[in-house]
Write a protein that holds these residues in place. Structure first.
Motif, mmCIF file in Angstrom:
data_model
loop_
_atom_site.group_PDB
_atom_site.id
_atom_site.type_symbol
_atom_site.label_atom_id
_atom_site.label_comp_id
_atom_site.label_asym_id
_atom_site.label_seq_id
_atom_site.Cartn_x
_atom_site.Cartn_y
_atom_site.Cartn_z
ATOM 1 N N VAL A 82 0.944 -1.133 -0.025
ATOM 2 C CA VAL A 82 0.020 0.033 -0.007
ATOM 3 C C VAL A 82 0.786 1.247 -0.148
ATOM 4 C CG1 VAL A 82 -1.979 1.311 1.183
ATOM 5 C CG2 VAL A 82 -1.692 -1.249 1.208
ATOM 6 N N GLU A 83 0.916 1.988 -0.979
ATOM 7 C CA GLU A 83 1.912 2.909 -1.273
ATOM 8 C C GLU A 83 1.713 3.954 -0.323
ATOM 9 O OE1 GLU A 83 1.802 4.507 -5.357
ATOM 10 O OE2 GLU A 83 3.898 5.200 -5.077
ATOM 11 N N GLU A 84 0.833 4.473 0.079
ATOM 12 C CA GLU A 84 0.665 5.784 1.166
ATOM 13 C C GLU A 84 1.138 5.216 2.604
ATOM 14 O OE1 GLU A 84 -1.896 4.583 -0.737
ATOM 15 O OE2 GLU A 84 -2.866 6.204 -1.763
ATOM 16 N N GLY A 85 1.154 3.966 2.861
ATOM 17 C CA GLY A 85 1.666 3.162 3.957
ATOM 18 C C GLY A 85 3.070 2.890 4.004
ATOM 19 N N THR A 86 3.967 3.462 3.518
ATOM 20 C CA THR A 86 5.400 3.305 3.330
ATOM 21 C C THR A 86 6.289 4.702 3.005
ATOM 22 O OG1 THR A 86 7.130 2.004 2.795
ATOM 23 C CG2 THR A 86 5.549 2.337 1.058
ATOM 24 N N LYS A 87 7.280 4.729 3.738
ATOM 25 C CA LYS A 87 8.366 5.752 3.295
ATOM 26 C C LYS A 87 9.585 5.017 3.279
ATOM 27 C CE LYS A 87 5.572 9.310 3.983
ATOM 28 N NZ LYS A 87 5.256 10.243 2.776
ATOM 29 N N CYS A 88 10.346 5.865 2.464
ATOM 30 C CA CYS A 88 11.720 4.988 1.898
ATOM 31 C C CYS A 88 12.996 5.589 2.697
ATOM 32 C CB CYS A 88 11.854 5.091 0.457
ATOM 33 S SG CYS A 88 10.840 4.070 -0.342
ATOM 34 N N VAL A 89 14.131 5.084 2.745
ATOM 35 C CA VAL A 89 15.516 5.399 3.072
ATOM 36 C C VAL A 89 15.847 6.516 2.102
ATOM 37 C CG1 VAL A 89 18.192 5.011 3.474
ATOM 38 C CG2 VAL A 89 16.096 3.526 4.580
ATOM 39 N N VAL A 90 15.765 6.103 0.760
ATOM 40 C CA VAL A 90 16.030 7.032 -0.507
ATOM 41 C C VAL A 90 14.624 7.223 -1.099
ATOM 42 C CG1 VAL A 90 17.351 7.393 -2.473
ATOM 43 C CG2 VAL A 90 18.122 6.061 -0.764
ATOM 44 N N PRO A 91 13.942 8.582 -0.697
ATOM 45 C CA PRO A 91 12.545 8.632 -1.495
ATOM 46 C C PRO A 91 12.696 8.959 -2.872
ATOM 47 C CG PRO A 91 13.086 10.315 0.168
ATOM 48 C CD PRO A 91 14.390 9.506 0.267
ATOM 49 N N GLY A 92 11.653 9.490 -3.628
ATOM 50 C CA GLY A 92 11.496 9.769 -4.974
ATOM 51 C C GLY A 92 12.383 8.604 -5.894
ATOM 52 N N GLU A 93 13.388 8.883 -6.429
ATOM 53 C CA GLU A 93 14.126 7.981 -7.459
ATOM 54 C C GLU A 93 14.276 6.438 -6.755
ATOM 55 O OE1 GLU A 93 18.367 7.109 -9.033
ATOM 56 O OE2 GLU A 93 18.108 9.169 -8.358
ATOM 57 N N GLY A 94 14.595 6.542 -5.473
ATOM 58 C CA GLY A 94 14.649 5.071 -4.704
ATOM 59 C C GLY A 94 13.254 4.304 -4.759
ATOM 60 N N TRP A 95 12.267 5.045 -4.496
ATOM 61 C CA TRP A 95 10.883 4.412 -4.384
ATOM 62 C C TRP A 95 10.447 3.999 -5.791
ATOM 63 C CZ3 TRP A 95 8.088 1.381 -2.390
ATOM 64 C CH2 TRP A 95 6.629 1.465 -2.571
ATOM 65 N N GLU A 96 10.951 4.926 -6.951
ATOM 66 C CA GLU A 96 10.677 4.291 -8.164
ATOM 67 C C GLU A 96 11.272 3.243 -8.538
ATOM 68 O OE1 GLU A 96 8.090 5.900 -9.979
ATOM 69 O OE2 GLU A 96 7.688 7.320 -8.207
ATOM 70 N N ARG A 97 12.525 3.187 -8.288
ATOM 71 C CA ARG A 97 13.196 1.829 -8.646
ATOM 72 C C ARG A 97 12.764 0.771 -7.933
ATOM 73 N NH1 ARG A 97 18.348 4.768 -8.158
ATOM 74 N NH2 ARG A 97 18.313 3.944 -5.923
ATOM 75 N N THR A 98 12.653 0.979 -6.629
ATOM 76 C CA THR A 98 11.728 -0.112 -5.817
ATOM 77 C C THR A 98 10.603 -0.540 -6.366
ATOM 78 O OG1 THR A 98 12.795 0.582 -3.735
ATOM 79 C CG2 THR A 98 10.792 -0.624 -3.594
ATOM 80 N N LYS A 99 9.684 0.062 -6.935
ATOM 81 C CA LYS A 99 8.461 -0.154 -7.585
ATOM 82 C C LYS A 99 8.553 -1.144 -8.594
ATOM 83 C CE LYS A 99 6.419 4.011 -7.480
ATOM 84 N NZ LYS A 99 5.258 4.851 -7.469
ATOM 85 N N GLU A 100 9.742 -0.707 -9.508
ATOM 86 C CA GLU A 100 10.086 -1.626 -10.639
ATOM 87 C C GLU A 100 10.318 -2.955 -10.257
ATOM 88 O OE1 GLU A 100 9.148 -0.875 -13.644
ATOM 89 O OE2 GLU A 100 9.863 -2.805 -14.113
ATOM 90 N N GLU A 101 11.215 -3.059 -9.064
ATOM 91 C CA GLU A 101 11.536 -4.253 -8.792
ATOM 92 C C GLU A 101 10.583 -5.077 -7.921
ATOM 93 O OE1 GLU A 101 15.339 -4.446 -6.052
ATOM 94 O OE2 GLU A 101 15.375 -2.385 -6.542
#
Ligand code: VGL
Ligand code: ZN
Length: 261
Positions: free
Chosen positions: A219-238
């Motif tokens: 659930v996207e709104e239920g998480t935050k990243c160590v590296v937000p922005g680009e890090g999350w975009e890469r993560t979503k692809e994985e």
């Protein structure tokens, strides 16, 4: 042989295929690592805005359709391999340095992986390892403590960095509960994952849930990243490549948790 084509030699493939293809919907929520050390203002490995997702997580925890509500805790010994101060300079810079980690499973010691180093965090039985008080702990049915074996990293609540899973001898030293077995025992078909951090423990927990044969959702709104922005975009692809769907809290998948239908 009259064996159906979808049945593996040990029967496990047929179990997992059956769960994916029928209409049964028995959802679990996994709240990953909502701990003081991952939250501002004082966490040693604070994730930007990490505390801000607690209200949404509480809303999800209250949904009546959930069969089981799990909270995980990173829970490291002080000599854990991922702690930067446990390694000699100069290759011991938190967030930046990587060391070589060996698989601690008997007979597999020659297998290695690069391991990123972190500030000391979530030391067992310290205030930094506690769940933040904003999370409605009264709703949690099961706690999973992980990363307890000093020799190996464990981002996923299902298994360590080398994929040692399924309650084998090794994993029992790293984790307090065989999560796959607990969820299967409850008949769970779908796993919804939220918490911290999106690009580490949430990601690997959701990927392992898919590998374990559950439908897996973040659930996207239920998480935050160590590296937000680009890090999350890469993560979503994985996540997509690993068979995990990233969904909105306002979407139909989460809506379904209101009724359990
Ligand atoms: C985590 C880094 C180190 C996490 C745990 O919970 O995402 N990240 N240990
Ligand atoms: Zn950790």
């Amino acid at each position: 042989m009259a064996t159906p084509s979808h049945t593996g030699p040990n029967g496990s493939a047929s179990d997992e295929t059956a769960q994916r293809t029928d209409n049964t919907f028995i959802p679990a929520l996994i709240v990953v690592d909502m701990q003081e050390d991952f939250c501002p203002p004082n966490g040693s490995l604070a994730v930007q805005e990490g505390r801000s997702i607690a209200p949404l997580i509480n809303t999800l925890l209250a949904l009546p359709g959930l069969a089981i509500r799990v909270a995980t805790q990173d829970f490291h010994p002080i000599d854990h391999i991922s702690f930067a101060p446990n390694h000699p300079a100069p290759n011991n810079r938190p967030f930046e340095s990587f060391i070589e980690m060996h698989n601690p499973a008997p007979g597999k010691e020659s297998e290695t992986k690069p391991q990123q180093l972190w500030p000391v965090h979530c030391v067992a039985d310290t205030p930094g390892a506690a769940l933040i008080p904003e999370i409605d702990a009264g709703r949690i049915d099961l706690y999973v403590r992980k990363g307890m074996d000093a020799r190996v990293e464990m981002y996923s609540a299902f298994g360590d960095a080398f994929g040692n899973i399924d309650g084998d001898v090794l994993t029992r030293t790293s984790v307090s509960v065989d999560l796959k077995a607990e969820l299967k025992e409850k008949g769970v078909t779908d796993v919804f994952v939220v918490g911290l951090a999106g690009d580490y423990c949430v990601k690997f927990t959701a990927l392992d849930a898919a590998k374990a044969g559950f439908r897996s959702w973040v659930v996207e709104e239920g998480t935050k990243c160590v590296v937000p922005g680009e890090g999350w975009e890469r993560t979503k692809e994985e996540l997509r490549r690993g068979g995990v769907s990233v969904v909105s809290a306002d979407g139909p998948e989460v809506q379904r948790l209101s009724s359990g239908k």
